[in-house]
Scaffold this motif. Structure first.
Motif, PDB file in Angstrom:
ATOM      1  N   LEU A 178      28.391 -29.950 -56.287  1.00  0.00           N
ATOM      2  CA  LEU A 178      27.200 -28.904 -56.005  1.00  0.00           C
ATOM      3  C   LEU A 178      28.005 -27.529 -55.368  1.00  0.00           C
ATOM      4  O   LEU A 178      27.357 -26.374 -55.272  1.00  0.00           O
ATOM      5  CB  LEU A 178      26.227 -29.295 -55.045  1.00  0.00           C
ATOM      6  N   THR A 179      29.043 -27.791 -54.772  1.00  0.00           N
ATOM      7  CA  THR A 179      29.717 -26.770 -54.079  1.00  0.00           C
ATOM      8  C   THR A 179      30.536 -25.780 -55.066  1.00  0.00           C
ATOM      9  O   THR A 179      31.025 -24.936 -54.744  1.00  0.00           O
ATOM     10  CB  THR A 179      30.679 -27.251 -53.056  1.00  0.00           C
ATOM     11  N   ASP A 180      30.732 -26.493 -56.315  1.00  0.00           N
ATOM     12  CA  ASP A 180      31.622 -25.583 -57.237  1.00  0.00           C
ATOM     13  C   ASP A 180      30.756 -24.311 -57.742  1.00  0.00           C
ATOM     14  O   ASP A 180      29.671 -24.236 -57.431  1.00  0.00           O
ATOM     15  CB  ASP A 180      31.531 -26.390 -58.654  1.00  0.00           C
ATOM     16  N   SER A 181      31.507 -23.134 -58.259  1.00  0.00           N
ATOM     17  CA  SER A 181      30.816 -22.114 -58.574  1.00  0.00           C
ATOM     18  C   SER A 181      29.717 -22.174 -59.731  1.00  0.00           C
ATOM     19  O   SER A 181      29.916 -23.214 -60.322  1.00  0.00           O
ATOM     20  CB  SER A 181      31.917 -21.014 -58.962  1.00  0.00           C
ATOM     21  N   HIS A 182      29.039 -21.269 -59.684  1.00  0.00           N
ATOM     22  CA  HIS A 182      27.976 -21.356 -60.996  1.00  0.00           C
ATOM     23  C   HIS A 182      28.650 -21.075 -62.347  1.00  0.00           C
ATOM     24  O   HIS A 182      28.135 -21.650 -63.293  1.00  0.00           O
ATOM     25  CB  HIS A 182      27.158 -20.119 -60.679  1.00  0.00           C
ATOM     26  N   PHE A 183      29.770 -20.592 -62.020  1.00  0.00           N
ATOM     27  CA  PHE A 183      30.642 -20.526 -63.439  1.00  0.00           C
ATOM     28  C   PHE A 183      31.220 -21.853 -63.765  1.00  0.00           C
ATOM     29  O   PHE A 183      31.088 -22.213 -64.983  1.00  0.00           O
ATOM     30  CB  PHE A 183      31.903 -19.384 -63.362  1.00  0.00           C
ATOM     31  N   ASP A 184      31.862 -22.594 -62.793  1.00  0.00           N
ATOM     32  CA  ASP A 184      32.408 -23.784 -63.126  1.00  0.00           C
ATOM     33  C   ASP A 184      31.182 -24.779 -63.467  1.00  0.00           C
ATOM     34  O   ASP A 184      31.461 -25.576 -64.594  1.00  0.00           O
ATOM     35  CB  ASP A 184      32.910 -24.444 -61.788  1.00  0.00           C
ATOM     36  N   LEU A 185      29.837 -24.538 -62.847  1.00  0.00           N
ATOM     37  CA  LEU A 185      28.712 -25.786 -63.324  1.00  0.00           C
ATOM     38  C   LEU A 185      28.293 -25.518 -65.047  1.00  0.00           C
ATOM     39  O   LEU A 185      28.276 -26.298 -65.403  1.00  0.00           O
ATOM     40  CB  LEU A 185      27.807 -25.308 -62.622  1.00  0.00           C
ATOM     41  N   PHE A 186      28.498 -24.138 -65.294  1.00  0.00           N
ATOM     42  CA  PHE A 186      28.205 -23.810 -66.689  1.00  0.00           C
ATOM     43  C   PHE A 186      29.635 -23.744 -67.764  1.00  0.00           C
ATOM     44  O   PHE A 186      29.395 -23.681 -68.857  1.00  0.00           O
ATOM     45  CB  PHE A 186      27.615 -22.717 -66.912  1.00  0.00           C
ATOM     46  N   GLY A 187      30.883 -24.181 -67.282  1.00  0.00           N
ATOM     47  CA  GLY A 187      31.967 -24.118 -67.796  1.00  0.00           C
ATOM     48  C   GLY A 187      32.294 -22.727 -68.370  1.00  0.00           C
ATOM     49  O   GLY A 187      32.767 -22.683 -69.621  1.00  0.00           O
ATOM     50  N   LEU A 188      31.835 -21.596 -67.661  1.00  0.00           N
ATOM     51  CA  LEU A 188      32.116 -20.259 -68.229  1.00  0.00           C
ATOM     52  C   LEU A 188      33.426 -19.662 -67.231  1.00  0.00           C
ATOM     53  O   LEU A 188      33.371 -20.009 -66.193  1.00  0.00           O
ATOM     54  CB  LEU A 188      30.844 -19.483 -67.999  1.00  0.00           C
ATOM     55  N   PRO A 189      33.888 -18.738 -67.965  1.00  0.00           N
ATOM     56  CA  PRO A 189      34.868 -17.918 -67.481  1.00  0.00           C
ATOM     57  C   PRO A 189      34.225 -17.047 -66.136  1.00  0.00           C
ATOM     58  O   PRO A 189      33.367 -16.635 -66.428  1.00  0.00           O
ATOM     59  CB  PRO A 189      35.659 -17.165 -68.220  1.00  0.00           C
ATOM     60  N   PRO A 190      35.018 -16.939 -65.000  1.00  0.00           N
ATOM     61  CA  PRO A 190      34.320 -16.284 -63.864  1.00  0.00           C
ATOM     62  C   PRO A 190      34.385 -14.638 -64.335  1.00  0.00           C
ATOM     63  O   PRO A 190      35.217 -13.863 -63.585  1.00  0.00           O
ATOM     64  CB  PRO A 190      34.895 -16.393 -62.630  1.00  0.00           C
ATOM     65  N   THR A 191      33.973 -13.724 -65.117  1.00  0.00           N
ATOM     66  CA  THR A 191      33.654 -12.774 -65.588  1.00  0.00           C
ATOM     67  C   THR A 191      32.641 -11.906 -65.494  1.00  0.00           C
ATOM     68  O   THR A 191      31.635 -12.710 -65.668  1.00  0.00           O
ATOM     69  CB  THR A 191      34.444 -12.402 -66.978  1.00  0.00           C
ATOM     70  N   PHE A 192      32.559 -10.741 -65.420  1.00  0.00           N
ATOM     71  CA  PHE A 192      31.360  -9.988 -65.249  1.00  0.00           C
ATOM     72  C   PHE A 192      30.563 -10.252 -66.611  1.00  0.00           C
ATOM     73  O   PHE A 192      29.253 -10.393 -66.392  1.00  0.00           O
ATOM     74  CB  PHE A 192      31.611  -8.507 -64.912  1.00  0.00           C
ATOM     75  N   VAL A 193      31.215 -10.061 -67.759  1.00  0.00           N
ATOM     76  CA  VAL A 193      30.383 -10.201 -68.937  1.00  0.00           C
ATOM     77  C   VAL A 193      30.230 -11.456 -69.158  1.00  0.00           C
ATOM     78  O   VAL A 193      31.346 -12.291 -69.428  1.00  0.00           O
ATOM     79  CB  VAL A 193      31.076  -9.287 -70.118  1.00  0.00           C
TER      80      VAL A 193
END
Length: 174
Positions: A4-19
């Motif tokens: 639960l402490t992982d980033s929202h990006f990690d949760l959904f397997g997405l790169p941490p980019t604005f777009v």
């Protein structure tokens, strides 16, 4: 499932980019929700049901954050230790623009001129579009201080646009 402490990006397997690829976000959200939806744990014990509820809530909050560009920008900056919301410093030119927008809203609302309010709303939406394009570049280049200022300005523009919408709705129902 990531902690639960992982980033929202990690949760959904997405790169941490604005777009964010909206389709990938939507697909990842549905996948996570299918795994943690509380209905799947209806027959489970109290602990498992409570954990499922926490996961489902976390997934919903993460999804709502990443799908909204302004929330996503604030979140990304918060991951970098930048508080974009509580720093009220603004450029003088933007403060002057705020005053002009407020006066125009007041004048148009006083004159019950829905067309003028709609034109101002269009102007704000275009301003917002331009600023989001700049914000993307600032965040991706890690110009966090400038991105924080851009977020604050966009938050103000969003509030003003909401106020204009409320004025238009009020005048349409008079």
């Amino acid at each position: 499932m990531a902690p639960l402490t992982d980033s929202h990006f990690d949760l959904f397997g997405l790169p941490p980019t604005f777009v964010v690829d909206r389709q990938k976000l939507d697909d990842a959200y549905r996948t996570v929700q299918a795994q943690v939806h509380p209905d799947r744990f209806a027959a489970a014990g109290d602990v498992q049901r409570r954990l499922a509820m926490q996961w489902a809530t976390h997934a919903n909050e993460a999804y709502q954050t990443l799908r909204d560009p302004l929330k996503r920008a604030r979140y990304m900056l918060s991951l970098r230790g930048v508080d974009a919301e509580n720093n009220t410093a603004m450029e003088l030119a933007f403060l002057m623009q705020q005053m002009e927008w407020r006066e125009n809203i007041e004048d148009a609302a006083g004159a019950k001129n829905i067309g003028a309010l709609e034109a101002l709303l269009d102007e704000l939406r275009e301003e917002e579009r331009v600023r989001f394009t700049k914000l993307e570049a600032l965040i991706d280049s890690r110009s966090d201080r400038a991105a924080g200022a851009a977020v604050r300005q966009l938050m103000f523009i969003e509030r003003v646009a909401h106020e204009i919408g409320a004025q238009i709705e009020r005048l349409e129902h008079v």
